[in-house]
Motif scaffolding. Structure first.
Motif, short mmCIF file in Angstrom:
data_model
loop_
_atom_site.label_atom_id
_atom_site.label_comp_id
_atom_site.label_asym_id
_atom_site.label_seq_id
_atom_site.Cartn_x
_atom_site.Cartn_y
_atom_site.Cartn_z
N LEU A 183 0.82 -1.21 0.00
CA LEU A 183 0.00 0.00 0.00
C LEU A 183 0.86 1.26 0.00
O LEU A 183 0.48 2.28 -0.59
N ALA A 184 2.02 1.21 0.66
CA ALA A 184 2.91 2.37 0.67
C ALA A 184 3.76 2.45 -0.59
O ALA A 184 4.07 3.55 -1.06
N ALA A 185 4.10 1.29 -1.16
CA ALA A 185 4.98 1.28 -2.33
C ALA A 185 4.25 1.66 -3.61
O ALA A 185 4.86 2.19 -4.54
N LEU A 186 2.94 1.37 -3.71
CA LEU A 186 2.21 1.65 -4.95
C LEU A 186 2.25 3.13 -5.33
O LEU A 186 2.67 3.47 -6.45
N PRO A 187 1.81 4.06 -4.47
CA PRO A 187 1.88 5.47 -4.88
C PRO A 187 3.31 5.95 -5.12
O PRO A 187 3.55 6.76 -6.02
N HIS A 188 4.25 5.43 -4.34
CA HIS A 188 5.65 5.82 -4.55
C HIS A 188 6.13 5.38 -5.93
O HIS A 188 6.81 6.14 -6.64
N THR A 189 5.76 4.17 -6.34
CA THR A 189 6.16 3.65 -7.65
C THR A 189 5.49 4.43 -8.77
O THR A 189 6.13 4.78 -9.77
N LEU A 190 4.20 4.72 -8.63
CA LEU A 190 3.48 5.43 -9.69
C LEU A 190 3.99 6.87 -9.84
O LEU A 190 4.17 7.36 -10.97
N PHE A 191 4.23 7.54 -8.74
CA PHE A 191 4.77 8.91 -8.83
C PHE A 191 6.18 8.88 -9.45
O PHE A 191 6.52 9.76 -10.25
N ALA A 192 6.99 7.90 -9.06
CA ALA A 192 8.33 7.79 -9.65
C ALA A 192 8.24 7.50 -11.14
O ALA A 192 9.04 8.02 -11.93
N ALA A 193 7.27 6.66 -11.53
CA ALA A 193 7.09 6.35 -12.95
C ALA A 193 6.72 7.60 -13.74
O ALA A 193 7.24 7.84 -14.83
N PHE A 194 5.81 8.40 -13.17
CA PHE A 194 5.42 9.60 -13.89
C PHE A 194 6.55 10.63 -13.88
O PHE A 194 6.68 11.42 -14.84
N MET A 195 7.37 10.62 -12.86
CA MET A 195 8.52 11.52 -12.83
C MET A 195 9.49 11.18 -13.97
O MET A 195 9.99 12.06 -14.67
N VAL A 236 6.52 11.82 -4.93
CA VAL A 236 7.57 10.87 -4.55
C VAL A 236 8.06 11.16 -3.13
O VAL A 236 8.26 10.24 -2.33
N VAL A 237 8.25 12.43 -2.81
CA VAL A 237 8.73 12.79 -1.47
C VAL A 237 7.71 12.40 -0.40
O VAL A 237 8.05 11.78 0.62
N ILE A 238 6.45 12.74 -0.63
CA ILE A 238 5.42 12.46 0.37
C ILE A 238 5.21 10.95 0.52
O ILE A 238 5.17 10.43 1.65
N SER A 239 5.07 10.25 -0.60
CA SER A 239 4.87 8.80 -0.53
C SER A 239 6.12 8.09 -0.01
O SER A 239 6.03 7.07 0.69
N GLY A 240 7.31 8.63 -0.34
CA GLY A 240 8.54 8.05 0.17
C GLY A 240 8.65 8.18 1.67
O GLY A 240 9.18 7.28 2.35
N ASP A 241 8.14 9.28 2.21
CA ASP A 241 8.13 9.45 3.66
C ASP A 241 7.27 8.37 4.32
O ASP A 241 7.66 7.77 5.33
N GLN A 242 6.09 8.11 3.74
CA GLN A 242 5.22 7.07 4.29
C GLN A 242 5.85 5.69 4.15
O GLN A 242 5.75 4.84 5.04
N LEU A 243 6.51 5.47 3.01
CA LEU A 243 7.17 4.18 2.80
C LEU A 243 8.31 3.97 3.78
O LEU A 243 8.55 2.84 4.25
N SER A 244 9.01 5.04 4.13
CA SER A 244 10.12 4.91 5.09
C SER A 244 9.59 4.53 6.47
O SER A 244 10.24 3.76 7.19
#
Length: 481
Positions: A183-195, A236-244
């Motif tokens: 659940l934490a990795a999905l938004p991080h991956t999608l934002f990174a993909a769009f980046m 990426v920053v916001i989702s990465g914070d949650q993933l951390s």
């Protein structure tokens, strides 16, 4: 070091082929969304520039999608040949999410991509637009099922160990799909993909604008890419914070290794390392440049939070948590420190560099700018794609290498997952073969993308040009019966 060690060769092969395949996955996820947005703009405004941009970036999307499908097939071969023990252990759990991924990718997603490819001028405009949006949603669902399977390797949930055979069996499919890591990795991956996709759009648009081509269309796509880069970077920053936070809760050793934190610390002592030099045996620190409190804040969202260190975690794992694995790893459950430490920093640094390019680009191309954009700025913008690409790749390296020495955290060591009867020369042969094949595919892929990017979209019609003349009667072809 044994150069024919099956474990070493299998790890190299898996790392190289997976990273190569991962070159195409994020661009597929992000470019599908981009094409959908451009076509929606054309559908709503009827402006031809959006139609031409849709077709142009659609070509890049299809080239990338086809190559991603081809390179992804190799992963199944590797699981069967090089990692049979691992496949046998997780097969019952992985079967369900991978089956859903296959349905989403090869039936659902591919079907609607086919409708989109062959539906121009055949399907109603609204239905044709819906087909690319459905394909985009299918690609995202496909990504989620893959992430859910990978999340099981990071944080095993929803399983039980079979009484016979010592295999992991599915016990709760819902728990597998709602794994906190997934659940934490999905938004991080999608934002990174769009980046990364925004980086491609910026680079291609800047290359065209530097040469004065397709100015109206490329200005629009450049603005889209620049704003998209900043929005994606923020995501990426916001989702990465949650993933951390999830990483600290499920894999504290990965966070400790990422920060070269050898001893547990709290508050000001739980500092973020900007640069660190460790002892040769990897158990201590010689010198480092640190920011006080920052690691505590990132790991716990509290300035007074505590972060566990490598040495303390090793002692805990070896004596109370995983004593049955301690002898196999010589009491050291930490990954290769220099890999996790620097990949984490390169990920942040390159991502920040790509975002900085977008900030500079928006400033130089602002509406009230008094000077023309200098040539150096266009050349700088072309590097937005490589910066975002390598940020994403080293982030993937950090994710997978940070889990070591586990192939499935807490359940199976990587050395126990390799095929026990496959000789090293066999793995070496497949490694060399796939490396050569991938090198050829890389030349083809890069060549097609560069050729398409240089050609650019079809030019817009000249509004002052006279309409095409009707063919003369004598020039009209006739059919003789």
């Amino acid at each position: 070091m044994d150069l024919l060690d099956p474990l070493l060769l299998a790890r190299w092969q898996f790392g190289l082929t997976t990273l190569y395949h991962f070159l195409f996955v994020p661009l597929t996820l992000g470019m599908a969304l981009t094409v959908s947005i451009f076509q929606t703009a054309w559908f709503r405004t009827a402006k031809l520039k959006w139609l031409h941009l849709t077709r142009f970036f659609g070509k890049l999307f299809l080239i990338n999608f086809a190559m991603g499908v081809v390179t992804g097939i190799v992963q199944e071969f590797q699981f069967g040949m090089n990692w049979s023990s691992y496949s046998r252990f997780v097969g019952d759990v992985f079967g369900a999410p991978l089956a859903f991924e296959g349905l989403m990718a090869f039936f659902f997603e591919a079907t609607f991509i086919g409708l989109w490819i062959f539906g121009w001028d055949k399907l109603p405009k609204g239905l044709h637009l819906a087909s690319i949006w459905i394909a985009t949603i299918g690609a995202w669902f496909s990504a989620y099922f893959i992430i859910a399977a990978n999340a099981f390797m990071q944080n095993p949930v929803g399983f039980r160990i079979a009484e016979e055979g010592g295999r992991a069996e599915m016990a709760d499919f819902g728990a597998v799909l709602t794994n906190p890591v997934a659940l934490a990795a999905l938004p991080h991956t999608l934002f990174a993909a769009f980046m990364m996709t925004a980086g491609v759009i910026i680079s291609v648009s800047a290359w065209q604008l530097l040469r004065g081509r397709n100015l109206e269309m490329m200005r629009s796509s450049l603005k889209y890419g620049l704003w998209g880069m900043l929005v994606a970077f923020a995501g990426v920053v916001i989702s990465g914070d949650q993933l951390s936070l999830v990483m600290v809760a499920t894999q504290p050793m990965k966070m400790a290794a990422a920060e070269a934190m050898f001893d547990s610390a709290c508050g000001a002592d739980a500092s973020f390392s900007l640069f660190s030099i460790g002892t040769p045996d990897g158990t201590g620190e010689i010198w480092s440049l640190r920011v006080p409190y920052l690691l505590a804040l990132l790991s716990t969202h509290s300035f007074e939070g505590c972060v566990e260190g490598i040495n303390d975690l090793n002692a805990e794992y070896a004596t109370t948590v995983f004593p049955q694995f301690a002898d196999q790893v010589d009491g050291n459950f930490a990954p290769i420190l220099w890999v996790t430490y620097w990949s984490f920093r390169w990920m942040i640094g390159l991502g920040g560099l790509a975002a900085l390019v977008a900030v500079v680009g928006l400033w130089l191309t602002r509406r009230n700018a008094k000077r023309a954009v200098p040539a150096w700025a266009w050349k700088l913008a072309i590097w937005a794609w490589p910066a975002s690409l390598f940020a994403l790749l080293v982030g993937w390296v950090f994710t997978e290498m940070g889990r070591q020495p586990w192939i499935v955290f807490s359940l199976m060591l990587t050395q126990d997952g390799v095929s026990p009867t496959v000789p090293g020369w066999n793995v070496l042969l497949s490694l060399v073969t796939f490396t050569l094949i991938y090198a050829i595919l890389a030349v083809v892929e890069v060549g097609l993308i560069i050729k398409t990017s240089k050609k650019g979209p079809e030019p817009l019609p000249d509004p002052d040009a006279p309409p095409p003349a009707e063919p003369a009667l004598e020039d009209t072809p006739t059919t003789v019966y």
